[in-house]
Design an enzyme around this catalytic site. Structure first.
Site, PDB file in Angstrom:
ATOM      1  N   GLU B  63       0.885  -1.170   0.000  1.00  0.00           N
ATOM      2  CA  GLU B  63       0.000   0.000   0.000  1.00  0.00           C
ATOM      3  C   GLU B  63       0.914   1.208   0.000  1.00  0.00           C
ATOM      4  O   GLU B  63       1.511   1.536   1.020  1.00  0.00           O
ATOM      5  CB  GLU B  63      -0.915  -0.059   1.225  1.00  0.00           C
ATOM      6  CG  GLU B  63      -2.238   0.639   1.026  1.00  0.00           C
ATOM      7  CD  GLU B  63      -2.138   2.114   1.310  1.00  0.00           C
ATOM      8  OE1 GLU B  63      -1.794   2.859   0.361  1.00  0.00           O
ATOM      9  OE2 GLU B  63      -2.383   2.526   2.441  1.00  0.00           O
ATOM     10  N   CYS B  97      -1.918   8.896   2.145  1.00  0.00           N
ATOM     11  CA  CYS B  97      -1.655   8.364   0.802  1.00  0.00           C
ATOM     12  C   CYS B  97      -2.783   8.705  -0.160  1.00  0.00           C
ATOM     13  O   CYS B  97      -2.576   8.726  -1.362  1.00  0.00           O
ATOM     14  CB  CYS B  97      -1.442   6.854   0.867  1.00  0.00           C
ATOM     15  SG  CYS B  97      -2.774   5.984   1.675  1.00  0.00           S
TER      16      CYS B  97
END
Lengths: 183, 290
Positions: B63, B97
């Protein structure tokens, strides 16, 4: 706040084999507020061995209903400690307290979701050659580490699913080393 | 605090080893008993972990970074989009993110959108994270703030306009003002690279297809938002944007029940939802003869 600063290894709190500690700095004040154990290679080996013992010793073969109960127990524990977790996130990474509470709740919610999911996740039967019988299984892989950042620990850790694999989690708890880290 | 050791959780099932990636990361990833590695962090380190894992064909879930777009069409409820978009990039002081750090606004509404976006940004409460009303705390470290300020220095050098922000609002703590840039060149660092700080760039667009080509020119593909009240456009653009997660008329990216992860260099595999369970199990087929 009474903070645990050791490693959580093989079911208990232990100092790091390195004897080293990492200072934690509150980014809102620039003041150090704690020192946490800095794990080394020997701790990694011990954690992986412990994970393997847990896996072979019953966790792999635990009935789904019992696994569900364990995951719900973890979720309850996270909710009981929600304020502590949120304050710790606020201290360590400077996350506003209202966001930190939301995220700690999201962490608990992940455990609740997968507690329900593990009793409903499995294989299929497939039509293949005449007379035979074909089915698929979803089998656990084994031990795995979840390498997580210091910018948002709680959901990063909890957002990984909970199949029957033990985990060694390495968390980068020194914010100064997590400059490229994220949730 | 005994939250990691509820009586039901056997020893070894969950362990926590705080430490630097350089001290313990390689040992964790290369150990023969480790079958899978799940990593949340930068694309640079994710690539390195995948290379290490490749030796034993260990499974990986990654991720990683993002440079997510926020696309606003003139037919949208653009006032709501402008009011809510600042927190879609500045939440957690931009250390997210999913931060929507590239904002594409259809040209007829660009100036009005910008004005409203900047006004909403100025209303954000930046300060002590212990206060209930605070919306933006400090960056996580001095090093992280310096890294973000390098981007701002580059933006100044390249002649970008600072619609607001750019400075340090408090003398103590690693604070940085939420910063809105316009006139950022498509080759500039602030347009192409993940900043991981409270910096956003806005650009007008005229043509949907051309805008989508620019959106998808990024090596990243994690998240994004799309604002329109035209149903056909919403469906068409949702399909066209190369990202693992997309929100229409919303900035909500993370749902425990739904898969979360990236296209392209934003990652591999999915967290959350039932899709995540697939990534942590092996699929075996058994055939039983008659």
């Amino acid at each position: 706040m009474n903070l645990p600063t050791d490693l959580f290894l093989d079911g208990g709190w232990r100092p790091a084999s390195t004897g080293k500690k990492t200072p934690l700095v509150n980014p809102a004040t620039e003041a150090p507020f704690a020192e946490v154990a800095a794990a080394g290679a020997a701790d990694v080996a011990a954690a992986i061995e412990s994970a393997q013992r847990a896996w072979e010793g019953g966790w792999r073969d635990l009935a789904p209903g019992k696994r569900e109960a364990v995951l719900h127990a973890v979720a309850r524990s996270l909710r009981e400690h929600l304020e502590e977790i949120a304050q710790l996130e606020r201290l360590q990474i400077g996350k506003p307290i209202s966001d930190a509470r939301d995220e700690a709740g999201l962490g608990a919610r992940c455990f609740e979701y997968y507690a329900g999911a593990v009793t409903k996740f499995g294989g299929q039967t497939l039509p293949v050659a005449k007379g035979g019988f074909d089915f698929t299984l979803r089998q656990p892989m084994g031990s795995w580490p979840a390498l997580c950042p210091g910018t948002s620990l709680s959901p990063s850790l909890a957002g990984k699913p909970r199949p029957p694999s033990p985990r060694a989690i390495a968390s980068c708890s020194n914010p100064r080393r997590s400059r490229r880290s994220r949730r | 605090m005994n939250l990691l050791a509820p009586p039901a959780l056997p020893p070894g099932v969950l362990q926590v080893l705080p430490g630097s990636g350089s001290a313990i990361g390689d040992a964790l990833v290369t150990h023969p008993l480790i079958r899978k590695v799940s990593f949340t962090g930068s694309t640079e380190i994710g690539r390195r972990i995948m290379e290490l894992a490749a030796r034993d064909l260990k499974r990986v879930s990654l991720e990683l970074g993002g440079k997510s777009p926020n696309i606003v069409f003139a037919d949208a409820d653009w006032e709501r989009a402008a009011d809510t978009s600042p927190l879609s990039v500045f939440a957690n002081t931009g250390q997210d993110c999913c931060a929507r750090s590239r904002v594409y606004v259809e040209r007829p509404i660009f100036e009005r959108f910008l004005e409203r976006f900047v006004a909403a940004t100025r209303r954000l409460v930046v300060g002590d994270p212990a206060q209930e009303a605070t919306q933006l705390g400090p960056l996580v470290s001095a090093v992280q703030r310096e890294s973000v300020e390098d981007f701002l220095a580059d933006a100044r050098k390249r002649g970008s306009r600072f619609a607001c922000g750019g400075g340090r609002p408090h003398p103590r703590g690693f604070y940085l003002e939420p910063t809105v840039l316009v006139g950022v060149g498509k080759e500039d660092r602030c347009w192409r690279e993940e900043i991981f700080g409270p910096v956003v760039a806005l650009t007008p667009f005229d043509d949907e297809a051309e805008m989508l080509r620019d959106v998808n020119a990024s090596p990243y593909g994690l998240s994004g938002s799309l604002w329109t009240n035209h149903l056909g456009r919403a469906l068409r653009v949702s399909r066209a944007v190369q990202s693992g997660v997309l929100s229409v008329n919303s900035h909500s990216s993370v749902h425990v029940e739904a898969p979360f992860g990236g296209f392209k260099q934003s990652g591999l595999g999915r967290d959350l939802g039932l899709a995540a369970l697939e990534g942590y199990t092996e699929l075996k087929n058994v055939y039983v003869g008659e």
